[in-house]
Design an enzyme around this catalytic site. Structure first.
Site, short mmCIF file in Angstrom:
data_model
loop_
_atom_site.label_atom_id
_atom_site.label_comp_id
_atom_site.label_asym_id
_atom_site.label_seq_id
_atom_site.Cartn_x
_atom_site.Cartn_y
_atom_site.Cartn_z
N HIS A 1 -2.42 4.91 1.70
CA HIS A 1 -2.15 6.19 2.35
C HIS A 1 -1.49 7.18 1.39
O HIS A 1 -0.84 8.13 1.81
CB HIS A 1 -1.26 5.99 3.57
CG HIS A 1 -1.94 5.22 4.67
ND1 HIS A 1 -3.08 5.68 5.31
CD2 HIS A 1 -1.66 4.03 5.24
CE1 HIS A 1 -3.46 4.81 6.22
NE2 HIS A 1 -2.61 3.79 6.20
N ARG B 1 0.00 -1.90 -2.79
CA ARG B 1 -0.95 -1.97 -1.68
C ARG B 1 -2.24 -1.27 -2.08
O ARG B 1 -2.25 -0.05 -2.24
CB ARG B 1 -0.38 -1.35 -0.41
CG ARG B 1 -1.38 -1.42 0.76
CD ARG B 1 -0.73 -1.17 2.11
NE ARG B 1 -0.26 0.20 2.30
CZ ARG B 1 0.21 0.68 3.45
NH1 ARG B 1 0.28 -0.11 4.52
NH2 ARG B 1 0.62 1.92 3.55
N ASP C 1 -5.08 -6.98 -13.23
CA ASP C 1 -5.15 -6.81 -14.68
C ASP C 1 -4.13 -5.80 -15.18
O ASP C 1 -3.64 -5.90 -16.31
CB ASP C 1 -6.55 -6.38 -15.10
CG ASP C 1 -7.58 -7.51 -15.04
OD1 ASP C 1 -7.15 -8.68 -14.90
OD2 ASP C 1 -8.79 -7.23 -15.13
N GLU D 1 -2.28 -5.62 11.56
CA GLU D 1 -1.91 -4.31 12.11
C GLU D 1 -2.79 -3.87 13.28
O GLU D 1 -2.88 -2.67 13.56
CB GLU D 1 -1.90 -3.26 11.01
CG GLU D 1 -3.15 -3.24 10.13
CD GLU D 1 -3.01 -2.34 8.93
OE1 GLU D 1 -2.19 -1.39 8.98
OE2 GLU D 1 -3.72 -2.54 7.93
N ASP E 1 -0.36 1.38 12.90
CA ASP E 1 -1.74 1.06 13.24
C ASP E 1 -1.81 0.12 14.44
O ASP E 1 -2.74 0.21 15.25
CB ASP E 1 -2.45 0.44 12.04
CG ASP E 1 -2.81 1.46 10.98
OD1 ASP E 1 -3.59 2.38 11.29
OD2 ASP E 1 -2.30 1.37 9.86
#
Length: 254
Positions: free
Chosen positions: A48, A73, A87, A151, A177
């Site tokens: 977000h 996230r 990575d 969620e 959510d």
């Protein structure tokens, strides 16, 4: 060189409370400043927020010298995105919108090298100390931490199955959510949502896996910690900035 120890992973496995902050500002300068504030972990958000693997890379570099753990996230449970973040040196990932055990297993597979998973191997990355980390291919998994986000009401029904997936290190509840999926968009404080969250925390604890949450309500945060959340995010950087700025503006304009 040794693979860095993931102190966050070991802390939540031992049940030691980790207080965190969500970082939505895609700025290495802000990330470094926040790393000095005393939180146990900072969650760099790209679901977000407008950050991408390049800004995440720079934020991880900025946070690294300080005694705080960095988590990331990704925007989705996408193995290509997960591969790039790993990575870049991320050791803890919070995967959004995991609905069932199959989706949790897909995230695990993206975190692990073959034959246990499907992560593509590259030897000269920040994660490998540019090729100097000893036995990275065989030992990286020991210090990687996978958190999955439950969620929706449907996902809450699958808590036990998701928690049983080998490689899932913690389950994180997303109140906003969840509220929307339960018919209360914009109202995570609705009694039905609060009850569902409290029940979910207790069920996650019974599985033996750590539970986590983000809430901007300090009273509810304390309640969740009492119920047993172990990795608890208590605010968002942009919220702190705007709240403080608006209070100052209102004070002097009045």
């Amino acid at each position: 060189m040794q693979i860095p120890r993931n102190s966050f992973k070991h802390a939540i496995a031992e049940g030691r409370q980790q207080i965190g902050l969500f970082v939505n500002l895609p700025s290495s300068f802000a990330a470094e400043a926040l790393a000095t504030c005393g939180f146990d972990w900072l969650l760099i958000d790209t679901e977000h927020a407008v950050g991408d693997p390049i800004t995440v890379f720079e934020q991880l570099q900025a946070i690294a010298p300080y005694p705080v753990s960095a988590a990331v996230r990704p925007v989705d449970n996408d193995p290509a995105i997960i591969k790039r973040l790993l990575d870049a040196g991320a050791q803890t990932l919070l995967i959004p919108y995991v609905q069932n055990a199959d989706e949790a297993q897909a995230a695990v597979d993206a975190m692990r090298y073959g034959p246990r998973g499907a992560r593509g191997f590259a030897g000269l990355t920040r994660a490998t100390h540019f090729g100097l980390a000893e036995n990275y291919a065989t030992r990286a998994e020991e210090e990687l931490c996978l958190l999955v986000q439950v969620e929706t009401a449907e996902a809450l029904d699958q808590i036990e199955a998701i928690a049983a997936v080998d490689g899932v290190d913690g389950l994180f509840i997303g109140p906003a959510d969840l509220a929307a999926s339960m018919g209360h968009p914009g109202n995570p404080g609705h009694p039905e949502v609060v009850s569902a969250i409290e029940n979910a925390i207790e069920r996650i604890r019974k599985t033996g896996k750590p539970a986590g949450i983000l809430s901007l309500d300090p009273v509810f945060v304390e309640r969740c910690m009492t119920l047993g959340t172990v990795f608890t995010a208590v605010d968002v950087d942009i919220n702190i900035l705007l709240k403080g700025a608006r209070e100052i503006a209102a004070k002097f304009k009045d």
